[in-house]
Design a protein around this motif. Structure first.
Motif, mmCIF file in Angstrom:
data_model
loop_
_atom_site.group_PDB
_atom_site.id
_atom_site.type_symbol
_atom_site.label_atom_id
_atom_site.label_comp_id
_atom_site.label_asym_id
_atom_site.label_seq_id
_atom_site.Cartn_x
_atom_site.Cartn_y
_atom_site.Cartn_z
ATOM 1 N N PHE A 1 26.605 41.848 44.564
ATOM 2 C CA PHE A 1 27.971 42.380 44.526
ATOM 3 C C PHE A 1 28.188 43.393 45.645
ATOM 4 N N ARG A 2 27.181 44.219 45.921
ATOM 5 C CA ARG A 2 27.326 45.180 47.023
ATOM 6 C C ARG A 2 27.529 44.469 48.358
ATOM 7 N N GLN A 3 26.838 43.354 48.531
ATOM 8 C CA GLN A 3 26.944 42.588 49.775
ATOM 9 C C GLN A 3 28.189 41.693 49.797
ATOM 10 N N LYS A 4 28.957 41.734 48.714
ATOM 11 C CA LYS A 4 30.188 40.943 48.581
ATOM 12 C C LYS A 4 29.934 39.440 48.733
ATOM 13 N N LEU A 5 28.808 38.997 48.179
ATOM 14 C CA LEU A 5 28.508 37.570 48.179
ATOM 15 C C LEU A 5 29.421 36.846 47.202
ATOM 16 N N LYS A 6 29.646 35.562 47.440
ATOM 17 C CA LYS A 6 30.363 34.729 46.479
ATOM 18 C C LYS A 6 29.416 34.495 45.309
ATOM 19 N N ILE A 7 29.645 35.233 44.228
ATOM 20 C CA ILE A 7 28.637 35.331 43.176
ATOM 21 C C ILE A 7 28.347 33.995 42.501
ATOM 22 N N HIS A 8 29.355 33.139 42.329
ATOM 23 C CA HIS A 8 29.118 31.859 41.657
ATOM 24 C C HIS A 8 28.282 30.929 42.545
ATOM 25 N N ILE A 9 28.521 31.020 43.859
ATOM 26 C CA ILE A 9 27.721 30.208 44.789
ATOM 27 C C ILE A 9 26.285 30.723 44.810
ATOM 28 N N LYS A 10 26.120 32.034 44.821
ATOM 29 C CA LYS A 10 24.767 32.616 44.780
ATOM 30 C C LYS A 10 24.039 32.179 43.514
ATOM 31 N N ASP B 1 63.034 42.591 41.638
ATOM 32 C CA ASP B 1 64.429 42.958 41.870
ATOM 33 C C ASP B 1 64.805 42.663 43.322
ATOM 34 N N PRO B 2 66.099 42.474 43.614
ATOM 35 C CA PRO B 2 66.513 42.247 44.997
ATOM 36 C C PRO B 2 66.056 43.386 45.905
ATOM 37 N N GLY B 3 65.484 43.006 47.056
ATOM 38 C CA GLY B 3 65.012 44.003 48.001
ATOM 39 C C GLY B 3 63.596 44.489 47.751
ATOM 40 N N TYR B 4 62.940 43.909 46.745
ATOM 41 C CA TYR B 4 61.589 44.344 46.389
ATOM 42 C C TYR B 4 60.583 43.207 46.579
ATOM 43 N N THR B 5 59.328 43.580 46.844
ATOM 44 C CA THR B 5 58.202 42.651 46.851
ATOM 45 C C THR B 5 57.366 42.917 45.606
ATOM 46 N N MET B 6 56.898 41.843 44.975
ATOM 47 C CA MET B 6 56.062 41.975 43.786
ATOM 48 C C MET B 6 54.587 41.912 44.199
ATOM 49 N N TYR B 7 53.774 42.757 43.576
ATOM 50 C CA TYR B 7 52.340 42.814 43.864
ATOM 51 C C TYR B 7 51.542 42.654 42.575
ATOM 52 N N ASP B 8 50.405 41.984 42.703
ATOM 53 C CA ASP B 8 49.482 41.821 41.582
ATOM 54 C C ASP B 8 48.107 42.292 42.054
ATOM 55 N N GLY B 9 47.719 43.492 41.638
ATOM 56 C CA GLY B 9 46.400 44.024 41.978
ATOM 57 C C GLY B 9 45.431 43.731 40.850
ATOM 58 N N ASP B 10 44.327 43.053 41.158
ATOM 59 C CA ASP B 10 43.396 42.671 40.090
ATOM 60 C C ASP B 10 41.961 43.038 40.458
ATOM 61 N N LEU B 11 41.214 43.457 39.440
ATOM 62 C CA LEU B 11 39.806 43.782 39.630
ATOM 63 C C LEU B 11 39.021 42.499 39.865
ATOM 64 N N LYS B 12 38.198 42.484 40.904
ATOM 65 C CA LYS B 12 37.470 41.284 41.301
ATOM 66 C C LYS B 12 36.112 41.203 40.597
ATOM 67 N N GLY B 13 35.946 40.148 39.761
ATOM 68 C CA GLY B 13 34.672 39.939 39.085
ATOM 69 C C GLY B 13 34.249 41.123 38.243
ATOM 70 N N ALA B 14 35.219 41.766 37.607
ATOM 71 C CA ALA B 14 34.952 43.032 36.922
ATOM 72 C C ALA B 14 33.915 42.899 35.812
ATOM 73 N N ASP B 15 34.123 41.952 34.899
ATOM 74 C CA ASP B 15 33.210 41.838 33.763
ATOM 75 C C ASP B 15 31.787 41.541 34.222
#
Length: 275
Positions: free
Chosen positions: A47-56, A16-30
């Protein structure tokens, strides 16, 4: 055959006018739920170390010399896409034939991929076997929130794969549902949030994400409280799991929301309200 380019349907959803839209998403949830469900300490620590899991995962399967050979960030193609698709497919019981097709591999290459993955993470294979046993003896699959599903079809590999997917996907869906409940409760019961309620709207929910809008001038106090609430949701494993949330924002449309950080939208770095 001519490749069909589909329009970005998300651009139809505008704030809507005057508003910002946000998209909050769970990261690597499954993937995180799978790691905690099976008790794989190596993946949990990543995951605890916040590594890039696909690269790992790609480095574990093929080595750094492959994953970093053409990209300094470790996203060398086609290996990055292969490991991203292949691990997900394998975790959910996909066959080597499907893996070969989806990841442009030969059948022997797909066989080796899955054999190597299960060798690195044997508890995922054990989870597959336990799920098969539960289906054949109880006909039921459960998640850590206490929800369950009864399966009435005759046992098959297809049914087993549906059951494997149900636990992480239902867990993710419940975390998002809990987020919506907590945010609504805050706007109904907390004095500071009650005053801000009319400047916030939920717009929609898509499996692992929540889309909402906030009036420009009230972003900081609302987002600070939302961030606290999202990070209070615990998946009750013996080793408790809190799945991190990412955040995107945009003023034009949902389809044009860009990645940002919670520190930025909450004004933590500058102490200033950001829109």
């Amino acid at each position: 055959m001519e490749k069909l380019t589909l329009p970005n349907i998300r651009k139809l959803f505008i704030p809507d006018p005057g508003y910002t839209m946000y998209d909050g998403d769970l990261k690597g949830a499954d993937a995180q739920v799978v790691a905690w469900e099976v008790g794989d300490e190596d993946l949990k620590e990543a995951f605890r170390q916040k590594l890039k899991i696909h690269i790992k995962n790609g480095t574990d399967l093929w080595g750094k010399e492959v994953m970093y050979s053409k990209d300094p960030k470790g996203k060398t193609e086609p290996y990055y896409t292969r490991v991203k698709r292949g691990v997900h497919l394998t975790n959910y019981g996909g066959t080597t034939a499907t893996l070969a097709k989806k990841c442009d591999l030969t059948i022997p290459e797909a066989d080796k991929f899955q054999a190597d993955w299960f060798s690195l993470h044997p508890k995922i294979k054990e989870w597959h076997e336990k799920t098969t046993f539960d289906l054949q003896t109880k006909g039921r699959t459960e998640n850590k929130f206490g929800y369950s599903i009864d399966w009435f079809d005759r046992y098959s590999n297809r049914l087993r794969n549906q059951a494997l997917a149900w636990t992480p996907q239902s867990t993710t869906a419940h975390v998002v549902e809990e987020a919506m409940i907590l945010i609504n409760q805050a706007f109904e019961s907390e004095a500071a949030m009650i005053k801000l309620k009319r400047h916030f709207n939920f717009l929609l929910q898509v499996h692992d994400s929540l889309v909402f809008q906030i009036k420009y001038a009230y972003v900081q106090p609302i987002m600070m409280r939302i961030n606290e609430l999202l990070n209070s949701i615990i998946v009750p494993y013996d080793d408790p799991l809190i799945i991190p949330w990412g955040i995107k924002r945009g003023r034009k449309s949902w389809g044009e929301c860009a990645e940002t950080s919670w520190e930025e939208v909450c004004g933590i770095k500058t102490g200033e309200t950001v829109h």
